[in-house]
Motif scaffolding. Sequence first.
Motif, PDB file in Angstrom:
ATOM      1  N   PHE A 157      -5.962  18.908 -11.358  1.00 31.76           N
ATOM      2  CA  PHE A 157      -6.308  17.950 -10.088  1.00 31.76           C
ATOM      3  C   PHE A 157      -7.410  17.497  -9.945  1.00 31.76           C
ATOM      4  N   LEU A 158      -8.426  18.429  -9.756  1.00 30.05           N
ATOM      5  CA  LEU A 158      -9.708  18.256  -9.559  1.00 30.05           C
ATOM      6  C   LEU A 158     -10.477  17.013 -10.415  1.00 30.05           C
ATOM      7  N   GLY A 159     -10.008  17.239 -11.637  1.00 33.39           N
ATOM      8  CA  GLY A 159     -10.549  16.429 -12.926  1.00 33.39           C
ATOM      9  C   GLY A 159     -10.037  15.216 -12.863  1.00 33.39           C
ATOM     10  N   ALA A 160      -8.882  14.882 -12.049  1.00 36.53           N
ATOM     11  CA  ALA A 160      -8.239  13.626 -11.698  1.00 36.53           C
ATOM     12  C   ALA A 160      -8.918  12.663 -10.949  1.00 36.53           C
ATOM     13  N   GLU A 161      -8.642  11.091 -11.275  1.00 29.32           N
ATOM     14  CA  GLU A 161      -9.291  10.363 -10.293  1.00 29.32           C
ATOM     15  C   GLU A 161      -8.346  10.080  -9.170  1.00 29.32           C
ATOM     16  N   LEU A 162      -8.560   9.902  -7.975  1.00 30.08           N
ATOM     17  CA  LEU A 162      -7.632   9.877  -6.874  1.00 30.08           C
ATOM     18  C   LEU A 162      -7.809   8.388  -6.282  1.00 30.08           C
ATOM     19  N   PRO A 163      -6.681   7.837  -6.444  1.00 30.97           N
ATOM     20  CA  PRO A 163      -6.598   6.461  -5.924  1.00 30.97           C
ATOM     21  C   PRO A 163      -7.190   6.272  -4.281  1.00 30.97           C
ATOM     22  N   ASP A 164      -7.641   5.119  -3.811  1.00 30.77           N
ATOM     23  CA  ASP A 164      -8.046   5.241  -2.663  1.00 30.77           C
ATOM     24  C   ASP A 164      -6.943   4.577  -1.841  1.00 30.77           C
ATOM     25  N   ALA A 165      -6.066   5.265  -1.344  1.00 29.68           N
ATOM     26  CA  ALA A 165      -4.880   4.992  -0.744  1.00 29.68           C
ATOM     27  C   ALA A 165      -4.124   6.003  -0.039  1.00 29.68           C
ATOM     28  N   PRO A 166      -3.424   5.827   1.085  1.00 27.05           N
ATOM     29  CA  PRO A 166      -2.991   6.815   1.804  1.00 27.05           C
ATOM     30  C   PRO A 166      -2.014   7.876   0.820  1.00 27.05           C
ATOM     31  N   ALA A 167      -2.349   8.950   1.045  1.00 24.40           N
ATOM     32  CA  ALA A 167      -1.590  10.213   0.209  1.00 24.40           C
ATOM     33  C   ALA A 167      -1.556  11.366   0.698  1.00 24.40           C
ATOM     34  N   LEU A 219       0.855  -1.138   0.089  1.00 20.87           N
ATOM     35  CA  LEU A 219       0.098  -0.008   0.090  1.00 20.87           C
ATOM     36  C   LEU A 219       0.621   1.343  -0.191  1.00 20.87           C
ATOM     37  N   PRO A 220       1.299   1.633  -1.160  1.00 25.08           N
ATOM     38  CA  PRO A 220       2.377   2.556  -1.266  1.00 25.08           C
ATOM     39  C   PRO A 220       1.659   4.059  -0.885  1.00 25.08           C
ATOM     40  N   GLY A 221       2.504   4.944  -0.390  1.00 26.03           N
ATOM     41  CA  GLY A 221       1.740   6.351  -0.391  1.00 26.03           C
ATOM     42  C   GLY A 221       1.723   7.171  -1.736  1.00 26.03           C
ATOM     43  N   PHE A 222       0.774   7.879  -1.912  1.00 25.13           N
ATOM     44  CA  PHE A 222       0.561   8.721  -3.113  1.00 25.13           C
ATOM     45  C   PHE A 222       0.691  10.114  -2.998  1.00 25.13           C
ATOM     46  N   VAL A 223       1.493  10.601  -3.751  1.00 26.07           N
ATOM     47  CA  VAL A 223       1.698  12.230  -3.418  1.00 26.07           C
ATOM     48  C   VAL A 223       1.157  12.814  -4.614  1.00 26.07           C
ATOM     49  N   HIS A 224       0.371  13.795  -4.555  1.00 19.88           N
ATOM     50  CA  HIS A 224      -0.371  14.638  -5.793  1.00 19.88           C
ATOM     51  C   HIS A 224       0.178  15.974  -5.856  1.00 19.88           C
ATOM     52  N   VAL A 225       1.114  16.357  -6.741  1.00 19.45           N
ATOM     53  CA  VAL A 225       1.739  17.569  -6.793  1.00 19.45           C
ATOM     54  C   VAL A 225       0.990  18.634  -7.645  1.00 19.45           C
ATOM     55  N   VAL A 226       0.800  19.579  -7.296  1.00 16.00           N
ATOM     56  CA  VAL A 226       0.124  20.750  -8.085  1.00 16.00           C
ATOM     57  C   VAL A 226       0.872  21.999  -7.941  1.00 16.00           C
ATOM     58  N   ASP A 227       1.528  22.261  -9.277  1.00  9.04           N
ATOM     59  CA  ASP A 227       2.318  23.282  -9.307  1.00  9.04           C
ATOM     60  C   ASP A 227       2.236  23.741 -10.897  1.00  9.04           C
TER      61      ASP A 227
END
Length: 206
Positions: free
Chosen positions: A42-52, A5-13
């Motif tokens: 970012f809001l248009g992307a589907e977020l994985p159900d995982a720690p992030a 269960l890897p961690g996800f990081v969503h970067v918005v820049d």
Amino acid sequence: MSASLPGFVHVVDDEKAVRESIGDLLRSMGYQVTLHGSASEFLGAELPDAPACLLVDVRLPGTSGLELQDYLTRANIRVPMILMTGFGDIPMSVKGMKAGAVDFLTKPIRDQDLIDAVGAAVRLDQDRRRESAQTDQLRERFALLTVRERQVMALVASGLMNKHIANELSISEVTVKMHRGSVMRKMGCKSVALLTRIAGALDIQR
């Protein structure tokens, strides 16, 4: 972080070079990384159900980082947010911290500061998810209680003795003991202290 269960990081820049550099660094540390050039992307992307966690520049074209934070809060999307800021934007970042951001990093960001902040934020989300799963399990157990058992549980958790519960519900003390034993068994409790904590977690009141 576990390998399963890897961690996800969503970067918005909006600066491509910045977000790609951050992405390369975090991927080298084993994180799954998604890169976005704007809040709307970012809001248009589907977020994985995982720690992030979410790493967001305060100044973005269109919807700003703080506006994105406000939107996610109102939508009850609870992803820990780290704000990235230029020196002149520190007051904005402090405002973001007061609104719930877990940290802010001043550009140019030191690699170790970034790694430490992301690690702490992802662990925070892991803890939140674990607690949420435990609460859901407790709600499922509570749903199995009869109406009378729920009444007894609330009164036990409020600190009343069996004889006082009997008076409150107009039943015998023997019946109270029977319901109380059933509640303890169904809720998986071995002590009144634990039952009281569970009642608090489920917001069960007398």
